[in-house]
Design an enzyme around this catalytic site. Structure first.
Site, PDB file in Angstrom:
ATOM      1  N   CYS A  87       0.819  -1.213   0.000  1.00 34.03           N
ATOM      2  CA  CYS A  87       0.000   0.000   0.000  1.00 34.03           C
ATOM      3  C   CYS A  87       0.853   1.263   0.000  1.00 34.03           C
ATOM      4  O   CYS A  87       0.325   2.361  -0.167  1.00 34.03           O
ATOM      5  CB  CYS A  87      -0.931   0.013   1.198  1.00 34.03           C
ATOM      6  SG  CYS A  87      -1.476  -1.620   1.690  1.00 34.03           S
ATOM      7  N   CYS A 210     -13.093   0.466   7.991  1.00 38.80           N
ATOM      8  CA  CYS A 210     -12.173  -0.032   6.960  1.00 38.80           C
ATOM      9  C   CYS A 210     -12.236   0.822   5.703  1.00 38.80           C
ATOM     10  O   CYS A 210     -13.308   1.240   5.277  1.00 38.80           O
ATOM     11  CB  CYS A 210     -12.547  -1.458   6.566  1.00 38.80           C
ATOM     12  SG  CYS A 210     -12.731  -2.589   7.953  1.00 38.80           S
ATOM     13  N   SER A 211     -11.071   1.027   5.070  1.00 40.85           N
ATOM     14  CA  SER A 211     -11.056   1.676   3.767  1.00 40.85           C
ATOM     15  C   SER A 211     -11.623   0.698   2.738  1.00 40.85           C
ATOM     16  O   SER A 211     -11.551  -0.514   2.922  1.00 40.85           O
ATOM     17  CB  SER A 211      -9.639   2.101   3.401  1.00 40.85           C
ATOM     18  OG  SER A 211      -8.759   1.000   3.457  1.00 40.85           O
ATOM     19  N   ILE A 213     -12.466  -1.022  -1.243  1.00 40.85           N
ATOM     20  CA  ILE A 213     -11.747  -1.526  -2.421  1.00 40.85           C
ATOM     21  C   ILE A 213     -12.055  -0.563  -3.562  1.00 40.85           C
ATOM     22  O   ILE A 213     -13.218  -0.222  -3.796  1.00 40.85           O
ATOM     23  CB  ILE A 213     -12.192  -2.973  -2.704  1.00 40.85           C
ATOM     24  CG1 ILE A 213     -11.570  -3.888  -1.640  1.00 40.85           C
ATOM     25  CG2 ILE A 213     -11.814  -3.409  -4.106  1.00 40.85           C
ATOM     26  CD1 ILE A 213     -12.185  -5.251  -1.573  1.00 40.85           C
ATOM     27  N   LYS A 332     -10.229   6.160   3.894  1.00 41.04           N
ATOM     28  CA  LYS A 332     -11.569   5.714   4.278  1.00 41.04           C
ATOM     29  C   LYS A 332     -12.639   6.244   3.327  1.00 41.04           C
ATOM     30  O   LYS A 332     -13.473   5.480   2.852  1.00 41.04           O
ATOM     31  CB  LYS A 332     -11.869   6.180   5.712  1.00 41.04           C
ATOM     32  CG  LYS A 332     -13.298   5.940   6.160  1.00 41.04           C
ATOM     33  CD  LYS A 332     -13.600   4.443   6.289  1.00 41.04           C
ATOM     34  CE  LYS A 332     -15.081   4.138   6.382  1.00 41.04           C
ATOM     35  NZ  LYS A 332     -15.737   4.112   5.074  1.00 41.04           N
ATOM     36  N   HIS A 336      -9.195   3.782  -1.574  1.00 39.49           N
ATOM     37  CA  HIS A 336      -7.833   3.267  -1.406  1.00 39.49           C
ATOM     38  C   HIS A 336      -7.452   2.304  -2.532  1.00 39.49           C
ATOM     39  O   HIS A 336      -7.381   1.097  -2.328  1.00 39.49           O
ATOM     40  CB  HIS A 336      -7.725   2.594  -0.030  1.00 39.49           C
ATOM     41  CG  HIS A 336      -6.358   2.092   0.315  1.00 39.49           C
ATOM     42  ND1 HIS A 336      -5.194   2.660  -0.177  1.00 39.49           N
ATOM     43  CD2 HIS A 336      -5.960   1.074   1.115  1.00 39.49           C
ATOM     44  CE1 HIS A 336      -4.154   1.998   0.319  1.00 39.49           C
ATOM     45  NE2 HIS A 336      -4.578   1.031   1.085  1.00 39.49           N
TER      46      HIS A 336
END
Ligand SMILES: [Zn+2]
Lengths: 386, 130
Positions: A87, A210-211, A213, A332, A336
Site C-alpha cells: 500500500c 475499513c477503507s 476496495i 476511508k 484506497h
C-alpha cells in the site's frame, strides 16, 4: 543534491470503475498531470509507477513498459520503472522520482500510482491484500489484513483510554471531508451510529472502520526547483523525503500499537526539512483503518501515545481544527486504490498548498504525507511546502 | 498456497520447531536462518518449543479470504511463547472466551482447505489451558 519541486498533479475519480481498464485509468491521471504542468509527453525523462499487485488483480506484470506504451511514450523509449511496497507503492514511486531529480540523473519525471481492484471478487481481494503481510506465518494462520489492524486496535484499547466512539469519529471526520472532495469514492456524511451499527469485520473493527476496495490512478510531475518557474507560477517544494522499514510480521514488532517505521521515517523527514511539528499545517496519513489514523498521528509525534482519540473527538484534526488530518477524506472516504494512494496524498497536499482545494480548503503552507505498506513494514513520509 | 511451498515447512508447522541463535541465546519462531542481533556471527540451530504461551492480542475474524471463509468466525491471536518469540495463530475457543493474558498451548489441527488444489492444510493452533 538538488532541491525538487512538484509542477503538476492529476488524479482520476476514485471508485468502482466498471467501464475503465487498468491502462485507461493510468492514461487519464497522467494526462491530467501533464496538462496541469503545461508539458507534453516528449518532455519526460523518466516514469516511476507505484503498483501493488496488477499481477493478481488484472493478471498483468511489466507495468512500467505497459504504462509508458499506452501513455504514448514507446517511440521515445522513456525509462519506466514500477516500484512496489504494498500500500506504500505510491509514496515510494514519488520518492524514487524525487531521488532521480535530486541526484541530477533526470530532469522532468512523472511519479504515478495505479490500482485496478474491482475486477476480482471480494474474497480474492481480501486474500491479495493479506499478501502485504507475512504470507507464510500470518496469512497461513488465517490472518486477514483487517484482522491484523484489529489486533493492533485490541492491544491499543487495552493499554490506552481510546473509546469505540472515538475510533468511529475518525471515519465520521474523514467522510465529512470526502463529502467535499470531487474525486472521493464516498461523498456521503455518516454518524458515529453508522459506524457502530455496521457489521463486524474483525473485532473490534467494523465495516465503516475499513477503507474500501477502489479503482483509481494519480500522477504528479517533478522537476529541479531551479527550473520550476519555467512551468508554473505556483511550484510546491519537496522539503523532505524519508522512508523506513520494519519487520514484515506484526507479531515481531517491538510494540504492537506503535509503527516504529512511522516513528523513524517521521524523525528523518523532520531532520531533513529542518522543521518541527508546529511548522506542519496539514497531514495526509494512511488511515487504511480508523485505528491506523490514531497510530499515525501519535507515531509521527503530533501528540503522545494514547491522546489521538481525544484530539479527534475534540475536532483538533477536523478541517477547521488546529492540525487538519486527511482533508481529502483519507483512504476511508476518498478510497484506497492501493498503489495510487501515496500519489493521491501528494495530489491533495499540492492542491491545498496552492489554495485550489475549494470546499475543503485549509490554511496551509506546509503539509506532510504518510504512506504505509502492510501493517507498517514500510513507511514513506514526505513534507511539501508552498 | 502451492503444495511444495506448504510441505517445505511441515516439520516447523506440525511440531512448532523454530530456531535458536546459540551465540546470544535468542529463540525464533517462525524460524529464522539469520539472527538479527548477531547477523553472520550468530550460530543457528533448530529448537522445538514446548508449545505453551500467552495471548498478547487477538481479534475475531468475521470476514475472511475464500480459503478460510467456511471457518468464520474464528479467533486469531498473537501468542508469546514462554521461550520469548511471538507468532500469529488461531485459538480454538469461543469468540467471547478470548482475552489478553489468556494461557494457551499448541495443538495439531486442520487449518484451511485450499479451494483450488483441494489440499487440506494442517498445522498448529492453540487452545486455552484453563
Ligand atoms: Zn544472536
Amino acid at each position: 543534491m538538488r532541491d525538487v519541486a512538484v509542477i503538476g498533479v492529476g488524479c482520476t475519480e476514485f471508485g468502482e470503475h466498471w467501464g475503465t481498464s487498468f491502462r485507461d485509468l493510468f492514461v487519464k491521471a497522467g494526462a491530467l498531470a501533464l496538462e496541469d504542468a503545461g508539458i507534453s509527453g516528449e518532455n519526460l525523462d523518466a516514469l516511476y509507477v507505484g503498483n501493488m499487485s496488477a499481477g493478481r488483480f488484472v493478471e498483468q506484470e511489466h507495468i512500467g513498459a505497459l504504462i509508458a506504451d499506452y501513455a504514448g511514450l514507446a517511440t521515445n523509449h522513456v525509462p519506466s520503472t514500477r516500484v512496489e511496497a504494498a500500500c506504500a507503492s505510491g509514496g515510494l514511486a514519488f520518492r524514487q522520482a524525487v531521488i532521480a531529480v535530486a541526484s541530477g540523473m533526470e530532469e522532468i519525471v512523472v511519479a504515478a500510482g495505479v490500482e485496478k481492484m474491482t475486477d476480482v471478487g471480494t474474497g480474492a481481494s481480501v486474500d491479495m491484500l493479506a499478501s502485504a503481510a507475512d504470507r507464510e506465518w500470518e496469512g497461513f494462520a488465517g490472518a486477514t489484513f483487517p484482522g491484523l489492524y484489529a489486533m493492533i486496535a485490541t492491544d491499543y484499547m487495552h493499554r490506552y483510554p481510546l473509546t469505540r466512539e472515538q475510533l468511529a469519529q475518525v471515519a465520521v471526520k474523514n467522510h465529512e471531508n470526502g463529502a467535499k472532495n470531487p474525486i472521493a469514492q464516498f461523498r456521503n456524511r455518516i454518524t458515529v451510529d453508522t459506524v457502530l451499527n455496521s457489521s463486524l469485520v474483525a473485532d473490534p473493527l467494523r465495516l465503516f472502520d475499513c477503507s474500501p476496495i477502489t479503482d483509481g490512478a494519480a500522477a504528479v510531475v517533478v522537476v529541479p526547483l531551479e527550473r520550476a518557474r519555467e512551468f508554473t507560477d505556483s511550484p510546491v517544494r519537496v522539503l523532505a523525503s524519508a522512508q523506513a522499514s520494519d519487520t514484515i510480521a506484526l507479531h515481531d514488532r517491538r510494540d504492537i500499537s506503535t509503527l516504529d517505521a512511522s516513528v523513524a521515517a517521521g524523525k528523518r523527514a523532520f531532520a531533513q526539512a529542518g522543521l518541527t511539528h508546529k511548522d506542519i499545517d496539514m497531514l495526509e496519513v494512511h488511515d487504511c483503518f480508523t485505528i491506523a489514523e490514531i497510530c499515525a498521528i501519535e507515531d509521527l509525534g503530533f501528540c503522545k501515545k494514547g491522546e489521538a482519540g481525544r484530539l479527534t473527538e475534540e475536532g483538533v484534526t477536523a478541517l477547521g481544527g488546529e492540525i487538519p488530518v486527511n482533508t481529502s477524506g483519507g483512504l476511508k472516504a476518498c478510497g484506497h486504490p492501493v498503489g495510487a494512494t501515496g500519489i493521491k496524498q501528494i495530489y491533495e497536499i499540492v492542491n491545498q498548498l496552492r489554495g485550489e482545494a475549494a470546499g475543503r480548503q485549509v490554511d496551509a503552507e506546509i503539509g506532510m504525507a504518510h504512506n504505509v505498506g502492510g501493517t507498517g513494514a514500510t513507511v514513506v513520509v514526505h513534507i511539501l511546502g508552498a | 498456497m502451492s503444495v511444495s511451498r506448504f510441505w517445505r515447512k511441515i516439520p516447523q508447522r506440525y511440531n512448532l520447531i523454530g530456531t535458536q541463535c546459540t551465540s546470544c541465546g535468542r529463540y525464533f519462531f517462525p524460524p529464522r536462518s539469520l539472527c538479527p542481533d548477531c547477523r553472520r556471527s550468530g550460530k543457528i540451530v533448530d529448537h522445538k518449543f514446548n508449545g505453551e504461551g500467552t495471548v498478547v492480542t487477538y481479534t475475531v475474524i468475521r470476514s475472511a479470504s475464500d480459503q478460510f471463509e467456511h471457518t468464520t468466525p474464528y479467533v486469531l491471536a498473537i501468542v508469546e511463547l514462554d521461550e520469548g518469540p511471538r507468532l500469529t495463530t488461531q485459538v480454538a475457543c469461543l469468540p467471547e472466551e478470548a482475552k489478553i493474558g489468556m494461557r494457551v498451548r499448541s495443538v495439531f489441527r486442520r487449518i484451511a482447505a485450499d479451494g483450488e488444489s483441494g489440499t487440506i492444510h494442517y498445522g498448529t493452533k492453540f487452545v486455552p489451558t484453563e
